[in-house]
Enzyme design. Structure first.
Site, short mmCIF file in Angstrom:
data_model
loop_
_atom_site.label_atom_id
_atom_site.label_comp_id
_atom_site.label_asym_id
_atom_site.label_seq_id
_atom_site.Cartn_x
_atom_site.Cartn_y
_atom_site.Cartn_z
N ARG A 120 32.70 18.93 52.85
CA ARG A 120 32.51 17.91 51.82
C ARG A 120 33.80 17.10 51.58
O ARG A 120 33.75 15.92 51.26
CB ARG A 120 32.07 18.56 50.52
N LYS B 179 46.74 39.18 54.23
CA LYS B 179 48.17 39.03 54.54
C LYS B 179 48.65 39.94 55.65
O LYS B 179 49.56 39.59 56.41
CB LYS B 179 49.00 39.31 53.28
N ASN C 253 52.30 35.44 54.25
CA ASN C 253 51.55 34.65 53.27
C ASN C 253 51.67 33.16 53.53
O ASN C 253 51.15 32.35 52.78
CB ASN C 253 52.04 34.96 51.85
N ASP D 275 56.45 35.28 49.55
CA ASP D 275 56.18 36.04 48.32
C ASP D 275 57.43 36.74 47.82
O ASP D 275 57.72 36.76 46.63
CB ASP D 275 55.12 37.12 48.59
N ALA E 58 51.55 41.59 48.64
CA ALA E 58 52.56 41.27 47.62
C ALA E 58 53.44 42.49 47.35
O ALA E 58 54.66 42.39 47.17
CB ALA E 58 51.88 40.80 46.35
P1 NAP Z 1 46.24 42.71 48.94
O1 NAP Z 1 47.12 42.64 50.11
O2 NAP Z 1 44.76 42.75 49.11
O3 NAP Z 1 46.67 44.01 48.07
C1 NAP Z 1 45.91 44.33 46.95
C2 NAP Z 1 46.59 45.54 46.27
O4 NAP Z 1 45.90 45.72 45.04
C3 NAP Z 1 46.45 46.85 47.05
O5 NAP Z 1 47.57 47.68 46.81
C4 NAP Z 1 45.22 47.47 46.43
O6 NAP Z 1 45.23 48.89 46.47
C5 NAP Z 1 45.37 47.04 45.00
N1 NAP Z 1 44.11 46.98 44.29
C6 NAP Z 1 43.16 46.05 44.45
N2 NAP Z 1 42.16 46.29 43.61
C7 NAP Z 1 42.49 47.42 42.91
C8 NAP Z 1 41.87 48.18 41.90
N3 NAP Z 1 40.69 47.82 41.40
N4 NAP Z 1 42.49 49.27 41.41
C9 NAP Z 1 43.71 49.60 41.89
N5 NAP Z 1 44.37 48.92 42.84
C10 NAP Z 1 43.76 47.85 43.35
O7 NAP Z 1 46.53 41.48 47.93
P2 NAP Z 1 47.92 40.70 47.72
O8 NAP Z 1 47.99 39.53 48.61
O9 NAP Z 1 49.02 41.69 47.74
O10 NAP Z 1 47.73 40.13 46.23
C11 NAP Z 1 47.63 41.05 45.17
C12 NAP Z 1 47.62 40.28 43.86
O11 NAP Z 1 48.85 39.58 43.70
C13 NAP Z 1 46.54 39.24 43.81
O12 NAP Z 1 46.03 39.18 42.50
C14 NAP Z 1 47.24 37.95 44.15
O13 NAP Z 1 46.63 36.83 43.55
C15 NAP Z 1 48.58 38.19 43.51
N6 NAP Z 1 49.65 37.42 44.14
C16 NAP Z 1 50.19 36.42 43.43
C17 NAP Z 1 51.22 35.69 43.97
C18 NAP Z 1 51.86 34.62 43.18
O14 NAP Z 1 52.38 33.67 43.79
N7 NAP Z 1 51.87 34.73 41.85
C19 NAP Z 1 51.67 35.95 45.24
C20 NAP Z 1 51.09 37.02 45.93
C21 NAP Z 1 50.04 37.75 45.38
P3 NAP Z 1 44.63 49.67 47.77
O15 NAP Z 1 45.75 49.77 48.74
O16 NAP Z 1 44.25 51.02 47.21
O17 NAP Z 1 43.47 48.88 48.24
C1 DHK Z 2 48.67 33.65 46.27
C2 DHK Z 2 49.42 34.42 47.03
O1 DHK Z 2 49.07 35.67 47.27
C3 DHK Z 2 50.59 33.85 47.72
O2 DHK Z 2 51.20 34.76 48.60
C4 DHK Z 2 50.14 32.61 48.42
C5 DHK Z 2 48.36 32.35 46.83
C6 DHK Z 2 49.57 31.66 47.37
C7 DHK Z 2 47.58 31.47 45.86
O3 DHK Z 2 47.43 30.30 46.15
O4 DHK Z 2 47.08 32.02 44.85
O5 DHK Z 2 51.20 32.02 49.12
#
Ligand code: NAP
Ligand code: DHK
Length: 526
Positions: free
Chosen positions: A207, A313, A334, A350, A387
């Site tokens: 789209r 990731k 990432n 990250d 992360a």
């Molecule tokens: P990911 O690689 O899928 O890792 C997810 C992690 O969360 C794993 O350790 C998983 O545990 C745990 N988890 C998920 N659901 C759970 C639950 N219900 N109870 C307990 N543990 C749980 O994801 P990611 O990329 O690291 O991202 C994780 C979070 O960080 C997301 O919310 C993402 O939006 C946020 N983030 C934000 C930024 C930012 O720029 N602010 C950057 C990176 C990530 P298991 O190993 O047991 O599955």
């Molecule tokens: C969130 C993350 O997990 C980062 O590592 C990405 C993405 C950005 C987001 O857009 O929410 O770089």
């Protein structure tokens, strides 16, 4: 060329600001003609180019009177559609009456009418060749289940073309984001005007990128969620988030790969920043099931750069021909960039985004003479995903003593071995407080929309922490951060990390310096 400011939607008269001829069509669905007329005005002020009048939505319909009124009072070109229930619409009445109404719309001056392929023979027979020169005939086909093969789509286009259509239209349903590639292939090679959409969240790309691949029009709704087909963006987003009028064949494609992914603010951040410097790129949500399959399908240089989030990731590492050494050490990517040779380069932003945000949060305390205020601190990471790996790696590198707690203990243990840390299960976390003045970083998705009442640790346990960080940034203040603040801890939000991790990505995407103040301004409104 005069700049017309019309209810905040800036647009240039004429073609000055437009880099494509693809139209934006606003579906008009309402119970009454009066309500439709109001929506038509709203479509005009929103910047739509034409409206699709879905007369099958009317609760009562007097074709001659109502069509005449709607055409005469509509401030935009009109496309009349009278969609039967057997093709996903609301009309369940007599077929001949339906086709008569469409013929009447043509006679009364509609700019377009939409007739389903299944009904076109009957429509043409009754027309007896009396087709209005002004009115363009769109012949359409809708598949609410799947997206056929490229060959079957090609045959469908040929059948529609042979039916006498002025404009070919088909809409399919994406079961996987890779389905959209087949539709792009048909659109870009079409010899006739074509409208081709892939419905559903996984079809969003179809789209937004219509102008790039030559689509005649795309549908934009007047209100979020009030769609005439699954997955339609708003006119507002098409114009002001995706810079729709600026898109063209040479526009580079960027996106955030994840599942789920609609919560991401990356499109907001990058598209506004691209527009601020006139960079010819568009960034969108990409709901991806299998990242390797995604990159196998979208392998052209046009697909230029990607952010990557849950749960891809780690799998992203295997998609990259070249990986930045830090990302390799962390074990998570990432940010993915398409190199000029078409291969992929992966890195991890990250870690610097989070660690610099946490260090900034700590600067208020006694800055450590050894450089980082993290040195010597007991740093507890909840999570061992992408992360979590980045932040555990970064904290260790800054001299912190790292502890990793994770739902799956084995992953905590593996990460602890890699970075040189202690591993805990999530259950042990609440009773783990060997000292006070600890730092806590949540890197799980616990507390992320829509489960905003969830938190990874009890409020009681938070009194042992002097600073709490949450990578989750939707919402900005998670329950964890709220309770941490109530417990007297400093808090650092995921928004600070999000901004920080985007700097390097933007520079890799565009080759331009990151507009740091603009990033902060954009995210301050969030
Ligand atoms: P990911 O690689 O899928 O890792 C997810 C992690 O969360 C794993 O350790 C998983 O545990 C745990 N988890 C998920 N659901 C759970 C639950 N219900 N109870 C307990 N543990 C749980 O994801 P990611 O990329 O690291 O991202 C994780 C979070 O960080 C997301 O919310 C993402 O939006 C946020 N983030 C934000 C930024 C930012 O720029 N602010 C950057 C990176 C990530 P298991 O190993 O047991 O599955
Ligand atoms: C969130 C993350 O997990 C980062 O590592 C990405 C993405 C950005 C987001 O857009 O929410 O770089």
């Amino acid at each position: 060329m005069e700049l017309v400011v019309d209810s905040g939607v800036k647009k240039m008269e004429g073609e000055a600001m437009r880099k494509n001829q693809t139209l934006i069509c606003a579906p008009i669905m309402a119970d009454s003609v009066d309500q439709m007329l109001i929506l038509m005005q709203k479509a005009k002020t929103s910047g739509a180019d034409l409206v699709e009048v879905r007369v099958d939505s009317l609760k009562s319909f007097n074709p001659r009177l109502d069509i005449d009124t709607l055409i005469k009072q509509c401030p935009l070109p009109t496309l009349f559609t009278y969609r039967p229930t057997w093709e996903g619409g609301q009309y369940a009445g007599d077929e001949m009456s339906r086709l008569d109404a469409l013929r009447l719309a043509m006679e009364l001056g509609a700019d377009y009418i939409d007739v389903e392929l299944k009904a076109i023979d009957e429509f043409n027979n009754a027309l007896h060749g009396n087709k209005s020169a002004k009115c363009k005939l769109i012949v359409s086909s809708h598949n609410y289940e799947s997206t056929p093969s490229a060959e079957d789509l090609g045959n469908l286009v040929a059948r529609i073309q042979a039916s006498g259509a002025d404009i070919v239209k088909f809409a399919t349903t994406a079961q996987d984001i890779t389905d959209v590639a087949r539709v792009f292939q048909i659109t870009v090679h079409s010899q006739v005007p074509i409208i081709a959409m892939v419905m559903g969240e996984k079809g969003l790309m179809s789209r937004i990128l219509c102008p790039k691949f030559g689509g005649y029009l795309t549908f934009g709704t007047l209100e979020m969620g009030k769609v005439s087909a699954p997955g339609q963006p708003t006119v507002e987003d098409l114009l002001n988030l995706y810079n729709f009028r600026q898109l063209g064949p040479d526009t580079k494609i960027f996106g955030i790969i994840g599942k789920p992914v609609s919560h991401s603010k990356s499109p907001l951040l990058y598209n506004e920043s691209f527009r601020s410097v006139g960079f010819n790129g568009v960034f969108m949500h990409l709901l991806v099931d299998d990242i390797a399959n995604f990159f196998r399908t979208y392998s052209s240089l046009d697909f230029a750069g990607f952010s990557c989030t849950i749960p891809h990731k780690e799998a992203a590492l295997d998609c990259c021909a070249e990986i930045d050494p830090t990302a390799k050490a962390i074990g998570a990517v990432n940010c993915i960039i398409r190199r000029p040779d078409g291969k992929l380069f992966g890195c991890n932003t990250d870690y610097i985004g989070a660690i610099s945000a946490i260090e900034e949060g700590l600067q208020g305390s006694q800055p450590s003479i050894s450089g980082s205020p993290l040195a010597g601190k007991l740093f507890v990471v909840i999570g061992a995903g992408g992360a979590g790996k980045a932040i555990a790696y970064g904290a260790k590198e800054k001299g912190a003593r790292v502890v990793i707690a994770n739902r799956t203990y084995e992953r905590a243990r593996e990460l602890a071995i890699v970075v040189g840390a202690k591993a805990l299960s999530l259950d042990e976390l609440s009773n783990f407080h060997p000292e006070n003045d600890m730092i806590l970083a949540n890197t799980t998705s616990i507390g992320m929309q829509p489960k905003v009442d969830d938190t990874p640790i009890s409020k009681e346990a938070l009194k042992h922490y002097s600073l709490v960080f949450d990578a989750v940034y939707t919402p900005k203040i998670t329950r964890l951060l709220r309770e941490a603040q109530e417990s007297g801890a400093k808090i650092v939000t995921g928004v600070e990390m999000f901004i920080g991790q985007a700097y390097e990505q933007y520079e890799r995407f565009t080759g331009l310096p990151a507009p740091k103040e603009l990033f902060k301004n954009i995210m301050s409104t969030y």
